[in-house]
Enzyme design. Structure first.
Site, mmCIF file in Angstrom:
data_model
loop_
_atom_site.group_PDB
_atom_site.id
_atom_site.type_symbol
_atom_site.label_atom_id
_atom_site.label_comp_id
_atom_site.label_asym_id
_atom_site.label_seq_id
_atom_site.Cartn_x
_atom_site.Cartn_y
_atom_site.Cartn_z
ATOM 1 N N ILE A 65 7.016 1.213 10.248
ATOM 2 C CA ILE A 65 5.859 1.337 11.132
ATOM 3 C C ILE A 65 6.023 2.564 12.024
ATOM 4 C CG2 ILE A 65 5.304 -1.130 11.164
ATOM 5 C CD1 ILE A 65 6.711 -1.276 13.907
ATOM 6 N N ARG A 114 0.844 -1.195 0.000
ATOM 7 C CA ARG A 114 0.000 0.000 0.000
ATOM 8 C C ARG A 114 0.877 1.243 0.000
ATOM 9 N NH1 ARG A 114 -2.144 -0.310 6.324
ATOM 10 N NH2 ARG A 114 -0.065 -0.406 7.267
ATOM 11 N N GLY A 115 0.240 2.391 -0.120
ATOM 12 C CA GLY A 115 0.926 3.661 0.009
ATOM 13 C C GLY A 115 2.098 3.853 -0.932
ATOM 14 N N TYR A 157 10.087 6.276 16.562
ATOM 15 C CA TYR A 157 10.092 6.452 15.106
ATOM 16 C C TYR A 157 11.192 7.422 14.690
ATOM 17 C CZ TYR A 157 8.242 7.320 10.386
ATOM 18 O OH TYR A 157 8.079 7.437 9.022
#
Length: 251
Positions: free
Chosen positions: A89, A16-17, A158
């Site tokens: 993620i 995706r994306g 992140y």
């Protein structure tokens, strides 16, 4: 075994994306594409079954599974000569916000670093020997604006992982440049992907209002930049960081 002369590209996070769009654009450029995603890759979204496409379900943190795919594609098509490390993620809490520094659990930290940084190293280690043998290779790593500057929305785990990607990219570029291999990174800002939409709607609205372009970016724009960095003509671009953020961050 007779092999197709087109280059072989491995795209992670291709379900995706940005990753899905990247696989689509690489196919359009004539590459043979090994598209990998933990949730699987819908070949129909890439134009349907194609002799130059292998859509596989695999987790980048399962190093044995990824090595098996790299070995398998080498037998069928030849060695991977373009590696697009896109999988990543960014965990969110129930309210759509990232964990604060005091809220980052050991489990979150380990998972984010494993997916976003360790897997990048391991995949590079899997494909670099063959790239070095053939005297040509392209590695394009997806970092983030959050790895360049304080993020408005991403959490500490992140940010740390994406900053690490930049350091690793420079290390690869310096060591492998003499062998005809380049390593570069893109640092997207806020992009209209499912990951970005995990946040509350107000987060994206407030973010867009602060971008000089007055909008969020698109997966197509990031993918196009990555395809450019993988091209033959981009061989003198090595160790670079390409900011894709609409002017939000100008170093």
């Amino acid at each position: 075994m007779k092999r197709d002369p087109s280059k072989v590209a491995l795209v992670t996070g291709a379900g995706r994306g940005i990753g899905l769009e990247l696989a689509r654009q690489m196919l359009a450029k004539g590459y043979r594409v090994l598209a990998v995603s933990r949730e699987g890759v819908d070949a129909q979204k890439l134009g349907g079954p194609c002799a130059r496409l292998r859509a596989e379900c695999a987790d980048v943190t399962d190093h044995a599974a990824m090595q098996a795919l790299v070995d398998s594609v080498r037998e069928a098509w030849g060695p991977v000569s373009v590696l697009m490390n896109n999988a990543g993620i960014s965990p969110k809490q129930a309210n759509g916000n990232s964990s604060g520094i005091l809220d980052i659990t050991p489990a979150e930290w380990d998972q984010v670093l494993h997916v976003n940084l360790t897997s990048v190293l391991r995949l590079c280690q899997m494909v670099l020997p063959a790239m070095r043998e053939q005297g040509w290779g392209r590695i394009v790593n997806v970092s983030s604006l959050a790895g360049r500057a304080k993020s408005l929305v991403a959490g500490g785990s992140y940010m740390a992982s994406k900053a690490g990607v930049l350091g690793l990219t420079r290390a690869i570029a310096a060591e492998m440049g003499p062998f005809g291999i380049t390593a570069n990174a893109v640092t997207p800002g806020r992009i209209l992907t499912e990951m970005a939409q995990q946040a509350a709607p107000s987060v994206n609205e407030n973010y867009a209002a602060q971008i000089p372009a007055r909008r969020l970016g698109t997966p197509e724009e990031v993918a196009a930049a990555m395809v450019f960095l993988a091209a033959e003509e981009s061989g003198f671009i090595n160790g670079a960081i390409l900011d894709i953020n609409g002017g939000f961050y100008m170093p």
